[in-house]
Design an enzyme around this catalytic site. Structure first.
Site, PDB file in Angstrom:
ATOM      1  N   ASP A 106      -6.912  -3.591  11.041  1.00  0.00           N
ATOM      2  CA  ASP A 106      -6.030  -2.823  10.057  1.00  0.00           C
ATOM      3  C   ASP A 106      -6.660  -1.405  10.777  1.00  0.00           C
ATOM      4  O   ASP A 106      -7.901  -0.621  10.521  1.00  0.00           O
ATOM      5  CB  ASP A 106      -5.806  -2.053   8.828  1.00  0.00           C
ATOM      6  CG  ASP A 106      -4.833  -1.396   8.481  1.00  0.00           C
ATOM      7  OD1 ASP A 106      -4.214  -0.461   9.671  1.00  0.00           O
ATOM      8  OD2 ASP A 106      -5.038  -0.706   7.183  1.00  0.00           O
ATOM      9  N   LYS A 141      -7.074   2.539  -2.720  1.00  0.00           N
ATOM     10  CA  LYS A 141      -7.553   3.209  -1.344  1.00  0.00           C
ATOM     11  C   LYS A 141      -8.686   4.666  -2.721  1.00  0.00           C
ATOM     12  O   LYS A 141      -7.702   4.786  -3.259  1.00  0.00           O
ATOM     13  CB  LYS A 141      -6.796   4.006  -0.630  1.00  0.00           C
ATOM     14  CG  LYS A 141      -7.292   5.025   0.565  1.00  0.00           C
ATOM     15  CD  LYS A 141      -6.152   4.900   1.698  1.00  0.00           C
ATOM     16  CE  LYS A 141      -6.735   5.904   2.682  1.00  0.00           C
ATOM     17  NZ  LYS A 141      -5.557   5.997   3.648  1.00  0.00           N
ATOM     18  N   HIS A 199     -11.623   2.008   2.966  1.00  0.00           N
ATOM     19  CA  HIS A 199     -11.198   2.780   1.658  1.00  0.00           C
ATOM     20  C   HIS A 199     -12.120   2.916   0.310  1.00  0.00           C
ATOM     21  O   HIS A 199     -11.779   3.224  -0.489  1.00  0.00           O
ATOM     22  CB  HIS A 199      -9.580   2.054   1.218  1.00  0.00           C
ATOM     23  CG  HIS A 199      -8.383   2.219   1.736  1.00  0.00           C
ATOM     24  ND1 HIS A 199      -7.319   1.223   1.683  1.00  0.00           N
ATOM     25  CD2 HIS A 199      -8.419   2.456   3.077  1.00  0.00           C
ATOM     26  CE1 HIS A 199      -6.756   1.836   3.275  1.00  0.00           C
ATOM     27  NE2 HIS A 199      -7.765   2.771   4.177  1.00  0.00           N
ATOM     28  N   ASP A 255      -9.701   4.731  10.270  1.00  0.00           N
ATOM     29  CA  ASP A 255      -9.199   3.522  11.178  1.00  0.00           C
ATOM     30  C   ASP A 255      -9.401   3.071  12.649  1.00  0.00           C
ATOM     31  O   ASP A 255      -8.893   2.807  13.402  1.00  0.00           O
ATOM     32  CB  ASP A 255      -7.473   3.552  11.752  1.00  0.00           C
ATOM     33  CG  ASP A 255      -7.243   3.290   9.876  1.00  0.00           C
ATOM     34  OD1 ASP A 255      -7.557   2.231   9.207  1.00  0.00           O
ATOM     35  OD2 ASP A 255      -6.816   3.968   8.691  1.00  0.00           O
ATOM     36  N   HIS A 258      -7.948  -6.321   5.253  1.00  0.00           N
ATOM     37  CA  HIS A 258      -7.888  -5.057   6.514  1.00  0.00           C
ATOM     38  C   HIS A 258      -9.167  -4.887   6.851  1.00  0.00           C
ATOM     39  O   HIS A 258     -10.166  -4.119   6.147  1.00  0.00           O
ATOM     40  CB  HIS A 258      -6.952  -3.426   5.816  1.00  0.00           C
ATOM     41  CG  HIS A 258      -5.382  -4.164   5.599  1.00  0.00           C
ATOM     42  ND1 HIS A 258      -4.728  -3.560   5.321  1.00  0.00           N
ATOM     43  CD2 HIS A 258      -5.440  -5.458   5.784  1.00  0.00           C
ATOM     44  CE1 HIS A 258      -3.909  -3.581   5.531  1.00  0.00           C
ATOM     45  NE2 HIS A 258      -3.331  -5.191   4.981  1.00  0.00           N
ATOM     46  N   GLU A 262      -3.265  -2.984  -1.939  1.00  0.00           N
ATOM     47  CA  GLU A 262      -3.953  -2.465  -1.925  1.00  0.00           C
ATOM     48  C   GLU A 262      -4.645  -0.864  -1.778  1.00  0.00           C
ATOM     49  O   GLU A 262      -3.809  -0.119  -2.721  1.00  0.00           O
ATOM     50  CB  GLU A 262      -4.316  -2.199   0.039  1.00  0.00           C
ATOM     51  CG  GLU A 262      -4.921  -1.358   0.745  1.00  0.00           C
ATOM     52  CD  GLU A 262      -4.311  -1.361   2.562  1.00  0.00           C
ATOM     53  OE1 GLU A 262      -3.506  -1.690   3.068  1.00  0.00           O
ATOM     54  OE2 GLU A 262      -5.479  -1.487   2.768  1.00  0.00           O
ATOM     55  N   ASP A 308      -9.643  -2.967   1.611  1.00  0.00           N
ATOM     56  CA  ASP A 308      -9.612  -2.528   3.384  1.00  0.00           C
ATOM     57  C   ASP A 308     -11.027  -1.502   3.152  1.00  0.00           C
ATOM     58  O   ASP A 308     -11.349  -0.367   2.372  1.00  0.00           O
ATOM     59  CB  ASP A 308      -8.536  -1.267   3.294  1.00  0.00           C
ATOM     60  CG  ASP A 308      -8.148  -0.815   4.922  1.00  0.00           C
ATOM     61  OD1 ASP A 308     -10.014  -0.605   5.458  1.00  0.00           O
ATOM     62  OD2 ASP A 308      -7.748  -0.902   5.310  1.00  0.00           O
ATOM     63  N   ASP A 353     -11.724   6.562   6.099  1.00  0.00           N
ATOM     64  CA  ASP A 353     -11.113   6.129   6.493  1.00  0.00           C
ATOM     65  C   ASP A 353     -10.429   6.396   7.870  1.00  0.00           C
ATOM     66  O   ASP A 353      -8.857   6.306   7.695  1.00  0.00           O
ATOM     67  CB  ASP A 353      -9.931   6.293   5.624  1.00  0.00           C
ATOM     68  CG  ASP A 353      -8.766   4.641   5.736  1.00  0.00           C
ATOM     69  OD1 ASP A 353      -9.290   3.875   6.126  1.00  0.00           O
ATOM     70  OD2 ASP A 353      -7.653   4.856   5.643  1.00  0.00           O
ATOM     71  N   TRP A 407       0.708  -1.699   0.065  1.00  0.00           N
ATOM     72  CA  TRP A 407      -0.013  -0.040  -0.023  1.00  0.00           C
ATOM     73  C   TRP A 407       1.008   1.338  -0.160  1.00  0.00           C
ATOM     74  O   TRP A 407       1.995   1.700   0.838  1.00  0.00           O
ATOM     75  CB  TRP A 407      -0.891   0.219   1.556  1.00  0.00           C
ATOM     76  CG  TRP A 407      -1.560   1.057   1.232  1.00  0.00           C
ATOM     77  CD1 TRP A 407      -2.269   1.889   0.602  1.00  0.00           C
ATOM     78  CD2 TRP A 407      -1.475   2.015   2.334  1.00  0.00           C
ATOM     79  NE1 TRP A 407      -2.846   3.006   0.699  1.00  0.00           N
ATOM     80  CE2 TRP A 407      -2.750   3.133   1.774  1.00  0.00           C
ATOM     81  CE3 TRP A 407      -0.506   3.413   3.380  1.00  0.00           C
ATOM     82  CZ2 TRP A 407      -2.019   4.915   2.392  1.00  0.00           C
ATOM     83  CZ3 TRP A 407      -0.610   3.973   3.650  1.00  0.00           C
ATOM     84  CH2 TRP A 407      -1.002   5.150   3.299  1.00  0.00           C
TER      85      TRP A 407
HETATM   86  C1  RNT Z   1      -3.503   3.423   5.231  1.00  0.00           C
HETATM   87  C2  RNT Z   1      -3.401   1.139   4.820  1.00  0.00           C
HETATM   88  C3  RNT Z   1      -2.629   0.542   5.315  1.00  0.00           C
HETATM   89  C4  RNT Z   1      -2.224   1.488   6.471  1.00  0.00           C
HETATM   90  C5  RNT Z   1      -1.027   0.434   7.134  1.00  0.00           C
HETATM   91  C6  RNT Z   1      -0.568   0.424   7.877  1.00  0.00           C
HETATM   92  O1  RNT Z   1      -4.392   3.982   4.481  1.00  0.00           O
HETATM   93  O2  RNT Z   1      -5.066   1.296   5.741  1.00  0.00           O
HETATM   94  O3  RNT Z   1      -2.415  -0.981   4.933  1.00  0.00           O
HETATM   95  O4  RNT Z   1      -2.984   1.263   7.317  1.00  0.00           O
HETATM   96  O5  RNT Z   1      -0.286  -0.449   6.112  1.00  0.00           O
HETATM   97 ZN    ZN Z   2      -5.513  -1.036   4.935  1.00  0.00          ZN
END
Ligand code: RNT
Ligand code: ZN
Length: 419
Positions: free
Chosen positions: A326, A227, A262, A296, A286, A225, A259, A294, A184
């Site tokens: 994640d 986003k 994303h 998290d 993720h 990955e 993820d 996003d 990523w």
């Molecule tokens: C970032 C991605 C990625 C990170 C990690 C730390 O938006 O989700 O996966 O969160 O690599």
């Molecule tokens: Zn991620």
């Protein structure tokens, strides 16, 4: 009533709808959840002193974050001990552990810099997943890495990617468990770019150059990955959904990684899983929780987490989908963040495993949609908590809120002393 007695009563209820809870529990015991090391120190790592940059951000300043490899490993241990089920650990390249004053930049990383992680994983019979770190580095030029127009910058990051392939292979060989290696980058633009394709062509060629590093496809599982946007890269990302999905689809052995933070907020990864399963032998996730963006946030036992688990389970894809967590919340006790997140993911999987999956598919295929809705609704108030508690008990993990007392104790005895 004991946990076991409650379980026995619940088991009878589930049996009436054709669900074997014993079988569900046995199945879940074999499913590994990949636990990300970066919840423990707000994605800081050990190889640099600067702030977290590159499109992601932690917010909050809860005391007690891990400052050293020893602290981080102890915290992960604590968190994982509070959660039932099988785990893997997920390490980022910036968590390299240098000894005797040594330091190398990311392009020069070697397996030996991760020896301690291997020891940690092996002692616990766990596999290791890995991630090149394309952020938080002065070598990120104008916000770009693998898609940079600057050749030297691209070269540096390609070398980093190749080094990570070698380290991933080392992890797989040492642990005997395949290593999922996720690519990523936060490459993108804050404002409307003049050229949207150029960076993507460069990104494509750079990932191809990384994957040209020899590796055993049964041991290393490279992923890309996507986003939709990041902080400071709101207008354009090189690794968009279409870009990464097309890349994975056209490069054998490369997996798409989704993820769920994303995508546009009304898109759901749960619906994308069965779509991709029609085409990809394996895929990676993720699991996170986006709140408006996003963000998290810690994974909880919410509708989308349940739906994601349901799609994996109902499509019999537990061995085709790599599940990693994640999230990174710096505003609460980090051990509790991990424990809530890991437990919620397991809970969602168990919830899916004790659903009358075959019967519900049959109802759909015979167009009994009225009954399908009824079954779906009634299942929601089945005594799932009794099955979950029993799963915790048989795995030797704390039942119910008991785990939180351990977090409080650890906070007092360990975290509070980190000043
Ligand atoms: C970032 C991605 C990625 C990170 C990690 C730390 O938006 O989700 O996966 O969160 O690599
Ligand atoms: Zn991620």
């Amino acid at each position: 009533m004991t946990v076991k007695e409650r379980y026995e009563a619940a088991k009878e209820m589930y049996k009436k709808v054709g669900v074997d809870t014993d079988k569900a529990i046995e199945k879940l015991k074999d499913v590994a959840i990949s636990v990300h090391c970066w919840q423990g120190d707000d994605v800081k790592g050990f190889d640099q002193d600067g702030p977290l940059t590159g499109g992601i951000q932690t917010t909050g300043n809860y005391p007690g974050k891990a400052r050293t490899p020893e602290e981080l490993m102890a915290d992960m241990d604590k968190a994982m001990s509070l959660c039932p089920g099988k785990k893997k650990i997920n390490v980022h390249a910036c968590y390299a552990i240098f000894e005797d004053g040594e330091w190398v930049d990311r392009d020069k990383l070697e397996p030996k810099h991760f020896k301690k992680w291997v020891e940690f994983a092996k002692e616990r019979n766990m596999g290791i997943d890995f991630n090149p770190t394309f952020f938080s580095s002065p070598m990120v030029k104008d916000g770009l890495t693998l898609s940079s127009p600057d050749e030297a910058t691209r070269k540096f990051w390609i070398e980093h990617g190749k080094a990570c392939i070698r380290i991933s292979q080392y992890f797989a060989e040492e642990t005997g468990i395949p290593c999922v290696m996720n690519i990523w980058t936060g490459d993108g633009y804050k404002d409307i770019p003049a050229d949207r394709m150029g960076p993507r062509m460069r990104y494509k060629e750079s990932i191809e150059a990384i994957l040209a590093e020899p590796f055993d496809k049964n041991k290393v599982k490279p992923c890309v990955e996507s986003k939709v946007f990041g902080i400071g890269v709101e207008s354009y990302t090189a690794g968009s959904a279409e870009f990464t999905l097309s890349f994975a689809a056209t490069h054998e052995g490369c997996l798409p990684l989704m993820d769920n933070g994303h995508y546009h907020p009304t898109e759901v990864v749960s619906d994308k899983i069965p779509a991709l399963l029609c085409f990809f032998p394996e895929l990676a996730l993720h699991v996170t929780r986006g709140v408006r963006w996003d963000s998290d946030h810690v994974v909880i036992f919410d509708d989308e987490t349940k739906e994601i688990a349901k799609e994996i389970v109902r499509n019999d894809a537990l061995d085709r989908v790599y599940i990693a967590l994640d999230f990174f919340d710096a505003s609460i006790n980090r051990i509790s963040a991990w424990a809530n997140g890991i437990r919620s993911m397991s809970k969602a999987l168990l919830y899916a495993l004790v659903s009358p999956n075959e019967m519900m598919k049959e109802l759909q295929d015979t167009n009994q949609l009225t009954k399908l809705m009824t079954v779906q609704e009634e299942m929601k108030t089945f005594p799932f908590g009794d099955v979950w508690d029993y799963f915790c008990e048989v795995c030797g993990a704390p039942v119910g809120m008991a785990w939180f007392e351990e977090v409080e104790k650890y906070e007092k005895e360990v975290l509070a002393k980190r000043v």
